[in-house]
Write an enzyme that holds these catalytic residues in place. Structure first.
Site, short mmCIF file in Angstrom:
data_model
loop_
_atom_site.label_atom_id
_atom_site.label_comp_id
_atom_site.label_asym_id
_atom_site.label_seq_id
_atom_site.Cartn_x
_atom_site.Cartn_y
_atom_site.Cartn_z
N LYS A 53 64.74 51.44 5.25
CA LYS A 53 63.95 52.09 6.23
C LYS A 53 64.81 53.74 5.94
CE LYS A 53 61.49 50.42 9.74
NZ LYS A 53 59.80 51.02 9.44
N SER A 302 63.13 43.49 3.46
CA SER A 302 62.79 44.87 3.88
C SER A 302 64.47 45.15 4.34
CB SER A 302 61.94 44.88 5.18
OG SER A 302 61.62 43.78 5.55
#
Length: 409
Positions: A53, A302
């Site tokens: 992110k 992720s």
């Protein structure tokens, strides 16, 4: 529709190098053998903030004017985008306010605060937190750094595809987790720009598959709830700005049950010594659902921000799911030597006793039978079956006891 351009992706790829760790592809012999493909992992769980992110957050903030950064930034996030924005804002010297759901693990809250951000806990799910963040942005003149529904953010996330293709130009499939769709948008658009033959497979938790529902309906769908242990992808409504890109560039979506994430955690940890959070495990679990052979497949992990309490629970559930640990109830005559006899039989089968519970109140007549519950460590389903059959043969009437609160049927 505003376009995502190759020039923007190239610019973002250079910009994010300032804040990202190089996450080279890791070839997985284990998952390759399991699936019949050549499987590579893209370990974004190894980023400084523990997730990909930071890419989108930093690139988005880099595009803002100094005046906008000085007024302050705000976002809503279940954890990873929160940390990405907080860290990026700290580098730019900007004030950041992060709205997080009240159920966010304390580790993620504390890590976000450690980067200098102000954290406000609001709402039970991300969508409620996001609505509150927009209200605060309007009230205070903050710039909203949306976790996914923003093309600059998606561009930053898409830099992962640039790195994958540079390292593995002949990649056939890229598996991408989907929450709101920012990562999948960036990766799918750039991958198709660089090589239209690459297949992009989105992966969602079954209990929060808002993008799959939207694609099937042909328009944005809001789910009534987003119930999944993959909290980073627990989104009820996908990004409307992103949806057209997903429609055009994503080849398929796989949905994953929560219990599959539990065993995926064990597989990844034991075979690669990596810790991934539940959302990061989606693409690992999806490897067994692809239905292809002899392809080069990249699974994007992720993030790895799992708190230790959740981790311990996932490990325990995973061991039960794999029959590596199980509890069996046996009935013994209430007389000396019976416990030793049972322990001796178990030892001969090379099983390890983890716990014993001896219940003399099983029967009103204590001279009749007592119950012994034994929690054992076994090698797997076959070994477990051998142990149960052995106890049955010896007359102990074994019954496998289902542990409370597991996902097992």
């Amino acid at each position: 529709m505003e376009m995502l351009t190759l020039e923007k992706f190239e610019e973002a790829s250079e910009v994010v190098k300032k804040v990202t760790t190089e996450t080279k592809l890791v070839y997985s012999e284990y998952f390759s053998k399991q699936t019949g493909n050549r499987v590579f992992l893209k370990p974004e769980n190894m980023q400084y903030t523990g997730a990909y992110k930071v890419r989108g957050a930093y690139y988005k903030i880099s595009t803002l004017s100094p005046e906008a950064r000085e007024k302050g930034l705000i976002t809503a996030s279940a954890g990873n985008h929160a940390q990405g924005v907080a860290y990026a804002a700290q580098i730019f010297g900007a004030k950041a306010t992060i709205v997080m759901p009240t159920v966010t693990p304390l580790m993620k809250v504390n890590r976000t605060r450690s980067y200098g951000a102000e954290v406000e806990l609001y709402g039970d799910v991300y969508d409620e937190s996001c609505e509150h963040a927009y209200a605060l942005a309007e009230e205070n003149g903050y710039t909203m750094i949306h976790p996914f529904n923003d093309l600059d953010v998606a561009t930053g996330q898409g830099t992962i595809a640039m790195e994958i293709i540079k390292e593995l130009p002949t990649v056939d499939y890229i598996l991408v987790p989907i929450g709101g769709g920012g990562l999948c948008t960036g990766v799918s658009v750039l991958a198709k720009m660089l090589n239209p033959k690459i297949k992009i497979i989105g992966v969602e938790p079954e209990g929060a598959a808002c993008m799959k529902a939207s694609l099937e309906a042909g328009h944005i769908v809001t789910l009534p709830s987003a119930k999944t242990i993959a909290d980073g992808t627990a989104v009820k409504t996908p990004g409307d700005m992103l949806f057209p890109y997903i429609q055009e560039n994503v080849d398929d979506i796989i949905t994953i049950k929560d219990e599959e994430l539990i065993v995926a955690f064990l597989d990844l940890m034991e075979n690669h010594k990596m810790v991934a959070e539940n959302s990061g495990l989606l693409t690992i679990a999806a490897l067994r659902h692809m239905g292809v052979q002899n392809k080069k497949v990249v699974s994007i992990i992720s993030g790895g921000n799992m708190d230790v309490i959740t981790m311990s629970s996932v490990v325990q559930h995973g061991l039960f799911a794999r029959s590596r640990i199980f509890t069996v109830s046996v009935l013994l005559p209430d007389k000396p030597g019976q416990l030793v006899n049972v322990a001796s039989l178990i030892a001969k089968k090379n099983a390890n006793v983890i716990r014993l519970d001896h219940n003399q109140f099983f029967s009103i007549n204590r001279n009749d039978l007592v119950e012994l519950r034994i929690t054992l460590e076994a090698e797997g389903p076959e070994h477990k079956q051998e142990l149960v059959e052995m106890l049955e043969k010896e007359g102990y009437r074994p019954k496998v006891v289902q542990p409370k609160g597991t996902y097992l049927s």
